[in-house]
Design a protein around this motif. Structure first.
Motif, short mmCIF file in Angstrom:
data_model
loop_
_atom_site.label_atom_id
_atom_site.label_comp_id
_atom_site.label_asym_id
_atom_site.label_seq_id
_atom_site.Cartn_x
_atom_site.Cartn_y
_atom_site.Cartn_z
N TYR A 36 0.84 -1.18 0.00
CA TYR A 36 0.00 0.00 0.00
C TYR A 36 0.89 1.24 0.00
O TYR A 36 1.96 1.26 0.61
N LYS A 42 -3.39 10.95 4.37
CA LYS A 42 -4.39 10.24 3.57
C LYS A 42 -4.46 8.78 3.99
O LYS A 42 -3.62 8.28 4.73
N SER A 43 -5.47 8.09 3.48
CA SER A 43 -5.62 6.67 3.79
C SER A 43 -4.76 5.83 2.84
O SER A 43 -4.38 6.29 1.76
N PRO A 44 -4.42 4.61 3.23
CA PRO A 44 -3.59 3.76 2.36
C PRO A 44 -4.31 3.37 1.08
O PRO A 44 -5.52 3.14 1.07
N GLU A 45 -3.54 3.28 0.02
CA GLU A 45 -4.04 2.92 -1.30
C GLU A 45 -3.31 1.68 -1.78
O GLU A 45 -2.07 1.64 -1.79
N TYR B 36 -9.52 0.01 11.72
CA TYR B 36 -8.13 0.15 12.11
C TYR B 36 -7.92 1.52 12.77
O TYR B 36 -8.65 2.47 12.49
N GLN B 38 -4.61 4.25 13.37
CA GLN B 38 -3.22 4.57 13.09
C GLN B 38 -2.84 5.76 13.95
O GLN B 38 -3.32 6.87 13.72
N PHE B 88 -5.91 8.24 13.70
CA PHE B 88 -6.55 8.23 12.38
C PHE B 88 -7.28 6.89 12.28
O PHE B 88 -6.66 5.83 12.30
N LEU B 90 -9.53 4.20 10.38
CA LEU B 90 -9.75 3.75 9.01
C LEU B 90 -10.68 2.55 8.98
O LEU B 90 -10.50 1.61 9.74
N PHE B 102 -9.47 0.79 1.68
CA PHE B 102 -9.72 1.68 2.81
C PHE B 102 -10.60 2.86 2.42
O PHE B 102 -10.56 3.36 1.29
N GLY B 103 -11.37 3.30 3.41
CA GLY B 103 -12.09 4.55 3.28
C GLY B 103 -11.16 5.72 3.50
O GLY B 103 -9.96 5.53 3.79
N PRO B 104 -11.69 6.94 3.41
CA PRO B 104 -10.84 8.13 3.53
C PRO B 104 -10.35 8.41 4.95
O PRO B 104 -9.42 9.18 5.15
#
Lengths: 112, 111
Positions: A36, A42-45, B36, B38, B88, B90, B102-104
């Motif tokens: 990822y 930002k969120s993981p991609e 999750y 973080q 954070f 998720l 994952f969502g934003p």
């Protein structure tokens, strides 16, 4: 305790060079492996997944898997400033409900 | 195509206040869903996962709870927030190939 280990970095890479990221895992039963990319805030991609030993290429990315050595890597060719991010390695837990174990991530900084 | 939503995007809450974070998924049925957390500069910690309506598995003992009232809705809650709950958050769903998307995310600050 199942673990996924990554070098935290930062890994500094000149623009146009190859970035090489490594990941080791402890669960011998793991069968699925993921990389990822996470930009700051930002969120993981998901950028790559690999299930079989050997190499898998997708554009400028190549994932490499060696189950015997419990080692998975990611190569980024022709690195661009937009590749500057934290890269997370994830490994599935054997016999789980699709749970993934994540490494802490390697920060990559591509310098122009 | 599948889409995952989370709200709110950011949240600032005082210690001891309640919490409710929501996650919804579109374009897929009966997904496995995950929460999750973080912490700043840290990796992802799995908090809860769910394989179906009303089914919740907890990974880490803490003052958080999760619920899944509908197939594509996953809620994270707390009755009383602690400073250590900042982070954070998720939500993710799993595809048939075991990829997780994952969502934003929701950035929670507890003061």
């Amino acid at each position: 305790q199942k673990e996924v280990e990554q070098n935290s970095g930062p890994l500094s890479v000149p623009e146009g060079a190859i970035a090489s990221l490594n990941c080791t895992y402890s669960d011998r039963g793991s069968q699925s492996f993921f990389w990822y990319r996470q930009y700051s805030g930002k969120s993981p991609e998901l950028i790559m997944f690999i299930y079989s030993n050997g190499d898998k290429e997708d554009g400028r990315f190549t994932a490499q898997l060696n189950k015997a050595s419990q080692y998975v890597s990611l190569l980024i060719r022709d690195s661009q400033p937009s590749d500057s991010a934290t890269y997370l390695c994830a490994v599935n837990e054997a016999d789980s409900w699709g749970k993934l174990q994540f490494g802490a991530g390697t920060q990559v900084v591509v310098t122009p | 195509s599948q889409t995952i939503h989370q709200w709110p995007a950011t949240l600032v809450q005082p210690v001891g206040s309640p919490l409710s974070l929501e996650c919804t998924v579109e374009g897929t049925s009966n997904p496995n869903l995950y929460w999750y957390r973080q912490a700043a500069g840290r990796g992802l910690q799995l908090l809860f996962y769910s394989v179906g309506i009303g089914q919740i598995s907890s990974e880490v003992p803490q003052n958080l709870s999760a619920s899944r009232p509908q197939d594509r809705q996953f809620i994270l809650s707390s009755k009383k927030l602690l400073l250590s709950d900042s982070g954070f958050y998720l939500c993710a769903w799993r595809s048939l190939r075991e990829e997780q998307f994952f969502g934003p995310g929701t950035r929670l600050t507890v003061l």
